[in-house]
Write an enzyme that holds these catalytic residues in place. Structure first.
Site, PDB file in Angstrom:
ATOM      1  N   LEU A  24     -18.784 -47.919 -24.908  1.00  0.00           N
ATOM      2  CA  LEU A  24     -19.026 -46.084 -25.314  1.00  0.00           C
ATOM      3  C   LEU A  24     -19.066 -45.989 -26.217  1.00  0.00           C
ATOM      4  CD1 LEU A  24     -14.427 -46.343 -24.266  1.00  0.00           C
ATOM      5  CD2 LEU A  24     -16.698 -46.024 -22.777  1.00  0.00           C
ATOM      6  N   ASP A  25     -19.691 -45.183 -26.701  1.00  0.00           N
ATOM      7  CA  ASP A  25     -20.344 -43.600 -27.507  1.00  0.00           C
ATOM      8  C   ASP A  25     -19.355 -43.884 -28.776  1.00  0.00           C
ATOM      9  OD1 ASP A  25     -22.575 -44.016 -25.836  1.00  0.00           O
ATOM     10  OD2 ASP A  25     -21.623 -41.730 -25.290  1.00  0.00           O
ATOM     11  N   LYS A  26     -19.947 -43.277 -29.873  1.00  0.00           N
ATOM     12  CA  LYS A  26     -19.167 -42.978 -31.230  1.00  0.00           C
ATOM     13  C   LYS A  26     -18.156 -42.062 -31.149  1.00  0.00           C
ATOM     14  CE  LYS A  26     -18.979 -41.609 -35.637  1.00  0.00           C
ATOM     15  NZ  LYS A  26     -20.635 -41.850 -36.829  1.00  0.00           N
ATOM     16  N   ARG A  71     -22.945 -37.900 -20.222  1.00  0.00           N
ATOM     17  CA  ARG A  71     -22.659 -36.671 -21.226  1.00  0.00           C
ATOM     18  C   ARG A  71     -24.676 -35.864 -20.085  1.00  0.00           C
ATOM     19  NH1 ARG A  71     -23.387 -39.274 -26.556  1.00  0.00           N
ATOM     20  NH2 ARG A  71     -23.715 -37.392 -26.950  1.00  0.00           N
TER      21      ARG A  71
END
Length: 317
Positions: free
Chosen positions: A138-140, A237
């Site tokens: 997962l992205d930050k 996104r």
């Protein structure tokens, strides 16, 4: 950590006659991936009737196999005592609820303080599993559920499930703009032609499919449920930005939008929300050992809950 050899013995079953050696070996030793077994064959760590052969060698059935398992320490990161929100755990796997702001893997500029460091403290044996058992990321700025393999068997199974698109991952996102209904975004994604830190919809990209549906409509935003059919970097996104509904707080693929007539509370909330409003809320897969379905859910984090509450209140005025 030095390599530790372990000798495993087996026989090629008659029903494997005519198959490649690496394929037959993968059936005999399902705890290890075919790519790993192939590498061991090439390194001379697997012998067929006492002889070294190539991975594509055709077997006849009845041959003896000697497999020298040489597991190197897969992870060089150090263990750190960082709190983990564990939602499921057994001998084969862990499902953790990652908070927003926590980076998954150590990298340039972030050598420590990551989820991987925390996992190694929780279970030092994960050092022997590729990427400390992390099979997806997962992205930050994205919060939510991630599954971690604690054994090579579990790692192989989960990677195969992800490849076969049988792991069900569901997200919740707060997006800009009014969305009338749900739909499917089927647009290939590849690295951005200019900004190498970003992804973009491009014809020569890899297949990427996102399904979405409207959960709640607000005056200038929409709460949507997103389900991944594929798992490309920044997929949700990029896809939502592509259909002109970027995720709130995602300054990489959108910008700060202050709706006309927004209340002071909403303006403050939007300006103060410094990450993409995206949460991995549901994870479903087949347990590598039992074959049973594992379903884990995680409520949205406090910062996203508060933001949605302000957006909802603003829509009532």
């Amino acid at each position: 950590m030095n390599a530790t050899p372990n000798l495993l013995n087996a026989s090629i079953p008659p029903e494997s006659a005519g198959r490649r050696f690496d394929a037959a070996l993968a059936d005999l030793f399902p705890d290890y991936s075919r790519s790993r077994l192939s590498a061991w064959i090439k390194a001379g760590d697997v012998l067929l009737d006492g002889e070294q052969v190539i991975p594509r060698h055709i077997v006849h059935g009845g041959e003896t196999v000697e497999l020298h398992v040489r597991m190197q320490r897969e992870v060089k990161a150090s263990a750190e005592d960082i709190r983990l929100d564990i939602r499921y755990e057994d001998a084969d796997l862990i499902v953790v609820n990652k908070p927003p702001g926590l980076i998954v893997h150590p990298g340039a500029g972030n050598p420590d303080g990551t989820l991987q460091n925390a996992l190694l403290h929780h279970d030092p044996e994960l050092a022997g599993i590729p990427r400390a058992g992390l099979v997806h990321r997962l992205d930050k700025g994205t919060s939510g559920l991630m599954v971690v393999a604690r054994t090579l068997r579990a790692h192989t199974s989960l990677v195969e499930q992800l490849s076969a698109r049988s792991v069900h991952r569901q997200y919740e996102a707060l997006a800009y703009g009014p969305m009338v209904s749900g739909g499917k975004i089927d647009q290939p994604i590849g690295r951005h032609p200019v900004d190498r830190l970003k992804q973009a919809v491009r014809e020569d990209g890899r297949e990427a499919v996102t399904h979405y549906r409207v959960r709640e409509k607000f005056r200038a935003m929409t709460l949507v449920e997103c389900r991944l059919e594929t798992g490309r970097t920044h997929q949700i996104r990029v896809h939502l930005a592509h259909v002109r509904h970027p995720i709130v707080g995602d300054l990489a693929y959108g910008n700060l939008r202050l709706p006309k007539g927004a209340s002071p509370e909403l303006i403050e909330a939007l300006r103060g929300f410094r990450r993409q409003a995206l949460h991995a809320e549901r994870l479903e897969f087949v347990h590598p050992a039992t074959g049973e379905t594992v379903l884990v859910q995680a409520e949205r984090p406090a910062d996203m809950e508060a933001l949605i509450g302000v957006v909802r209140d603003d829509s009532k005025t």
